[in-house]
Scaffold this active site. Sequence first.
Site, PDB file in Angstrom:
ATOM      1  N   ASP A 137      12.762 -27.174  31.945  1.00  0.00           N
ATOM      2  CA  ASP A 137      12.308 -26.466  33.019  1.00  0.00           C
ATOM      3  C   ASP A 137      12.913 -26.499  34.336  1.00  0.00           C
ATOM      4  O   ASP A 137      12.761 -27.621  34.869  1.00  0.00           O
ATOM      5  CB  ASP A 137      10.706 -26.459  32.844  1.00  0.00           C
ATOM      6  CG  ASP A 137      10.858 -24.873  33.237  1.00  0.00           C
ATOM      7  OD1 ASP A 137      10.001 -23.496  31.947  1.00  0.00           O
ATOM      8  OD2 ASP A 137      10.532 -24.318  33.967  1.00  0.00           O
TER       9      ASP A 137
ATOM     10  N   LYS B   2      16.283  -6.908  17.963  1.00  0.00           N
ATOM     11  CA  LYS B   2      15.702  -7.437  17.954  1.00  0.00           C
ATOM     12  C   LYS B   2      14.997  -5.948  19.377  1.00  0.00           C
ATOM     13  O   LYS B   2      13.896  -6.138  19.427  1.00  0.00           O
ATOM     14  CB  LYS B   2      15.925  -8.801  19.128  1.00  0.00           C
ATOM     15  CG  LYS B   2      14.893  -8.916  20.455  1.00  0.00           C
ATOM     16  CD  LYS B   2      13.327  -9.605  19.623  1.00  0.00           C
ATOM     17  CE  LYS B   2      12.531  -9.788  20.726  1.00  0.00           C
ATOM     18  NZ  LYS B   2      11.317 -10.418  20.986  1.00  0.00           N
TER      19      LYS B   2
ATOM     20  N   CYS C  22       7.708  -7.760  26.927  1.00  0.00           N
ATOM     21  CA  CYS C  22       8.627  -7.449  25.897  1.00  0.00           C
ATOM     22  C   CYS C  22       9.095  -6.125  25.892  1.00  0.00           C
ATOM     23  O   CYS C  22      10.411  -5.568  25.862  1.00  0.00           O
ATOM     24  CB  CYS C  22       8.334  -8.203  24.707  1.00  0.00           C
ATOM     25  SG  CYS C  22       8.223  -9.817  24.489  1.00  0.00           S
TER      26      CYS C  22
HETATM   27  N1  SAJ Z   1      -0.066  -1.346  23.236  1.00  0.00           N
HETATM   28  C1  SAJ Z   1      -0.539   0.476  23.035  1.00  0.00           C
HETATM   29  N2  SAJ Z   1      -0.734   0.377  21.243  1.00  0.00           N
HETATM   30  C2  SAJ Z   1      -0.099   0.104  20.314  1.00  0.00           C
HETATM   31  C3  SAJ Z   1      -0.364  -1.164  20.474  1.00  0.00           C
HETATM   32  C4  SAJ Z   1       0.149  -1.716  21.602  1.00  0.00           C
HETATM   33  O1  SAJ Z   1      -0.839   0.533  24.218  1.00  0.00           O
HETATM   34  O2  SAJ Z   1      -1.165   0.711  19.375  1.00  0.00           O
HETATM   35  C5  SAJ Z   1       0.721  -2.026  24.027  1.00  0.00           C
HETATM   36  C6  SAJ Z   1      -0.422  -3.275  24.465  1.00  0.00           C
HETATM   37  O3  SAJ Z   1      -1.190  -2.723  24.888  1.00  0.00           O
HETATM   38  C7  SAJ Z   1       0.857  -4.024  25.627  1.00  0.00           C
HETATM   39  C8  SAJ Z   1       1.609  -3.224  25.072  1.00  0.00           C
HETATM   40  O4  SAJ Z   1       1.899  -2.412  24.221  1.00  0.00           O
HETATM   41  O5  SAJ Z   1       0.542  -3.592  26.651  1.00  0.00           O
HETATM   42  C9  SAJ Z   1       3.040  -4.516  24.211  1.00  0.00           C
HETATM   43  O6  SAJ Z   1       1.984  -5.380  22.863  1.00  0.00           O
HETATM   44  P1  SAJ Z   1       2.093  -5.336  21.724  1.00  0.00           P
HETATM   45  O7  SAJ Z   1       0.861  -5.980  20.547  1.00  0.00           O
HETATM   46  O8  SAJ Z   1       2.944  -4.183  21.243  1.00  0.00           O
HETATM   47  O9  SAJ Z   1       3.191  -6.207  21.097  1.00  0.00           O
HETATM   48  P2  SAJ Z   1       3.646  -7.784  22.418  1.00  0.00           P
HETATM   49  O10 SAJ Z   1       4.725  -7.333  23.637  1.00  0.00           O
HETATM   50  O11 SAJ Z   1       2.802  -8.428  22.883  1.00  0.00           O
HETATM   51  O12 SAJ Z   1       4.943  -8.439  21.777  1.00  0.00           O
HETATM   52  C10 SAJ Z   1       5.911  -7.213  20.849  1.00  0.00           C
HETATM   53  C11 SAJ Z   1       6.538  -7.635  19.563  1.00  0.00           C
HETATM   54  N3  SAJ Z   1       6.612  -6.589  18.863  1.00  0.00           N
HETATM   55  C12 SAJ Z   1       6.694  -5.449  17.713  1.00  0.00           C
HETATM   56  O13 SAJ Z   1       5.634  -6.168  17.752  1.00  0.00           O
HETATM   57  C13 SAJ Z   1       7.898  -5.344  17.730  1.00  0.00           C
HETATM   58  C14 SAJ Z   1       6.537  -9.258  18.871  1.00  0.00           C
HETATM   59  O14 SAJ Z   1       6.276  -8.995  18.053  1.00  0.00           O
HETATM   60  C15 SAJ Z   1       7.545  -9.715  19.724  1.00  0.00           C
HETATM   61  O15 SAJ Z   1       8.417 -11.361  19.072  1.00  0.00           O
HETATM   62  C16 SAJ Z   1       7.472  -9.590  21.237  1.00  0.00           C
HETATM   63  O16 SAJ Z   1       6.561  -8.606  21.385  1.00  0.00           O
HETATM   64  C17 SAJ Z   1       8.743  -9.806  22.117  1.00  0.00           C
HETATM   65  O17 SAJ Z   1       8.825 -10.852  22.157  1.00  0.00           O
HETATM   66  O18 SAJ Z   1       9.372  -9.385  22.083  1.00  0.00           O
END
Ligand code: SAJ
Length: 434
Positions: free
Chosen positions: A33, A215, A269
């Site tokens: 890193d 992805k 993400c």
């Molecule tokens: N969120 C909403 N409503 C929902 C779900 C999520 O408003 O119903 C918001 C969350 O509060 C947050 C954002 O969306 O602000 C993203 O949260 P998340 O839990 O959907 O996803 P991440 O960003 O934590 O992780 C995502 C995941 N991708 C998918 O589910 C398609 C994860 O599998 C990926 O590995 C990750 O992105 C990544 O590293 O790309």
Amino acid sequence: MKFNKICILGLGYIGLPTASMFATHGIKVVGVDTNPIIIETIQAGRIHIHEPGLGEVVEAAVNSGNLSVAAQPEPADAFLIAVPTPFYEHDFGQYDGQTYKKADMRAVTSATEAIVPHLRKGNLVVLESTSPPRTTIDLVVPILERSGLKAGRDFFVAYSPERVLPGQILRELIENARVIGGIDPESAQAGHDLYATFVKGEIHKTDATTAEMVKIMENTYRDINIAVANEFSRLAERFGVDVWEAIQLSSLHPRVKILKPGPGVGGHCISVDPWFFVECAPDLSKLILRARQVNDSQPEFVVELVKKALGSLTGKKIAALGLAYKPDVDDLRESPAVEVVHLLAKAGAAVKAFEPFKPEAALPGVDAALTLELALKDADAVLLLVDHTEFRQLSPETLKTITPARVLIDTVNGWEGKDWTSAGFKLFRLGVGK
Ligand code: SAJ
């Protein structure tokens, strides 16, 4: 192919857990890193991020003697690049009157350059960072070939997206299906052999650009689905409906599963990756751009709700609960909660924020309290921005004793179902027009 030693560049949310996984599965790992604080922290047996179970795995990896950390890469059988690919904060693209965000690929570029002096015949290089389509063949391969070696003939190159969910990284790293895209079939096979060390989910081989697109498609799909939920919350308010009830009833349909509205979409993400499509092909990504705009403007919608609840914002003391981008994580990157706090302050409110997973976080423009009690103590209103378990479990009786505020604004449906009225509170919920 057999791997005795690998070098992982980038020890963040993905690189560190991945490094520990390989190390605890018998492979010598050098974690690299550029941030000296991260190196020192891991050397001291600690970690710099909050992820359930990660501390123990890193400790086991370091104690086994298989995981060491360094500021520079060194010769190895395989190199893995897991560095951030954010977007530029102040450099935007324009297409057809619309502004779009552009990927900042400087970390991928410099990590790839750092590998060049150590690259040997027979090595494998894997890019894991989420990247715009064609990055592996158009950016990574030409840099690696500065070594004088030829990709495909002298060394293998693959793209393998990480798809783990923050909060469940360790389990998902092992169990999730993995996609490995090679610049040729031999590279895909080499990548397969590397990840088979610890991955229990299926490993699917494909080409590098397909793997990159897979992805971005996954996260774009989720972003668009959250955008429609957020738009439903606005429509429900207009039509005097409770969006949460309407979503629950719609989701009884066997082919409908609506996601949750909220203060917006954050993290590094989902709020970032769809821009990679828009940047590379704005003429073909109009729905994707629109969804990004809907989700990015959701904090403004929350501010309107707070204004409605309080009459005006000027001089109002608001306790904002939660700054993380989603429940039960400490990650504040691209957090819509932080954006809401900024917008409220700009509109004249006096906001005290509290983030239980990072109470000491010093963010520009955010007045953070070290405890829940300090945030709440002389508030006029309490604004729930993140559905952290700790906040959801607050009872009306408890809240009553720690704040004089009697106006609650819930943007995540965390407080539904409790008798706030009897305790003297007035509860306003996002997406509820009743
Ligand atoms: N969120 C909403 N409503 C929902 C779900 C999520 O408003 O119903 C918001 C969350 O509060 C947050 C954002 O969306 O602000 C993203 O949260 P998340 O839990 O959907 O996803 P991440 O960003 O934590 O992780 C995502 C995941 N991708 C998918 O589910 C398609 C994860 O599998 C990926 O590995 C990750 O992105 C990544 O590293 O790309």
